[in-house]
Every structure is written in C-alpha cells, then in structure tokens.
Design a protein around this motif. Structure first.
Motif, PDB file in Angstrom:
ATOM      1  N   SER A   1       0.822  -1.205   0.000  1.00  0.00           N
ATOM      2  CA  SER A   1       0.000   0.000   0.000  1.00  0.00           C
ATOM      3  C   SER A   1       0.857   1.257   0.000  1.00  0.00           C
ATOM      4  CB  SER A   1      -0.895   0.017   1.238  1.00  0.00           C
ATOM      5  OG  SER A   1      -1.579   1.240   1.327  1.00  0.00           O
ATOM      6  N   GLU A   2       0.444   2.238  -0.797  1.00  0.00           N
ATOM      7  CA  GLU A   2       1.112   3.522  -0.769  1.00  0.00           C
ATOM      8  C   GLU A   2       0.592   4.359   0.393  1.00  0.00           C
ATOM      9  OE1 GLU A   2       1.118   5.524  -4.488  1.00  0.00           O
ATOM     10  OE2 GLU A   2       1.840   3.767  -5.573  1.00  0.00           O
TER      11      GLU A   2
ATOM     12  N   PRO B   1      -0.156   3.232   3.974  1.00  0.00           N
ATOM     13  CA  PRO B   1      -0.263   2.201   5.007  1.00  0.00           C
ATOM     14  C   PRO B   1      -0.950   2.718   6.271  1.00  0.00           C
ATOM     15  CG  PRO B   1       1.942   3.109   4.988  1.00  0.00           C
ATOM     16  CD  PRO B   1       1.210   3.705   3.807  1.00  0.00           C
TER      17      PRO B   1
ATOM     18  N   ALA C   1       6.260   4.301   0.881  1.00  0.00           N
ATOM     19  CA  ALA C   1       5.239   3.908   1.846  1.00  0.00           C
ATOM     20  C   ALA C   1       5.611   4.369   3.251  1.00  0.00           C
ATOM     21  CB  ALA C   1       5.034   2.390   1.819  1.00  0.00           C
TER      22      ALA C   1
END
Length: 112
Positions: free
Chosen positions: A63-64, A66, A103
């Motif tokens: 995920s970019e 988080p 991230a």
C-alpha cells in the motif's frame, strides 16, 4: 517452458503460495527471460524461497497509504531488504526499496 514476463506479478506485490505462505515478490529465479520460478521473501523479512509462477496468487500491492500499525512492519522489511539486496548493497536502483521508502514516508506523515 518459461513464464511470459507479461504474466509475472509486479515487483513488490504480496503473493500467496499453495503451501499458504505469504511473500513479497522479488523477481525471477535465474535468467529473467527463461525463469519458471519466482523469488519470494517473508513480509517482515527473512530467508527467501522460490515458487513456480503458475502457483502464485497475487494478494495485493504494498500500500502507498499504510495504516499506522503497518509502518513498523514496513520499517522492519526495509531494514532487512537493504541489508541483503544485492542491488541496494551495490548502490544501484531498486524498485522494492523505492516502494518501501515511499510507503514509509507517507506512513510517517500520517502518524504525525
């Protein structure tokens, strides 16, 4: 027979293997054009293993954005990665390190 490079998962995605292990895809095992197996690593770092491309199930990309709880896990993965990645150790560009850095940076901003 080799796996088409178009059918391979993107670097850094989480995958599930038939033995229910989750790993991060690090790239092909062997020559990139003829490899039939993928190199995988545990999400929190650890010893890599290989699995046939045909048996991998892509779970999700890193995920970019988080959650705060994931930032510590990403940091552990980053430390483990840069200490063992040949590209990082050699000072070369590394897509996985770049994704982890991005991230972590976003996670730190959200935690502030």
């Amino acid at each position: 027979m080799s796996q088409s490079t178009d059918d391979r998962p993107p670097l850094g995605v989480r995958v599930l293997t038939p033995d229910n292990r989750i790993g991060i895809y690090y790239g092909p095992h062997g020559h990139p054009e003829s490899a039939t197996h993928a190199v995988l690593r545990p999400v929190g770092g650890g010893i890599e293993w290989t699995a046939p491309y045909a048996e991998l199930e892509v779970l999700a990309e890193i995920s970019e954005y988080p959650r705060k709880a994931d930032v510590n896990v990403l940091h552990v993965a980053w430390v483990e990665h840069i200490s063992e990645c040949y590209a990082c150790l050699g000072g070369h560009e590394c897509a996985i390190k770049d994704r982890l850095n991005k991230a972590l940076m976003i996670g730190a901003q959200e935690s502030a």
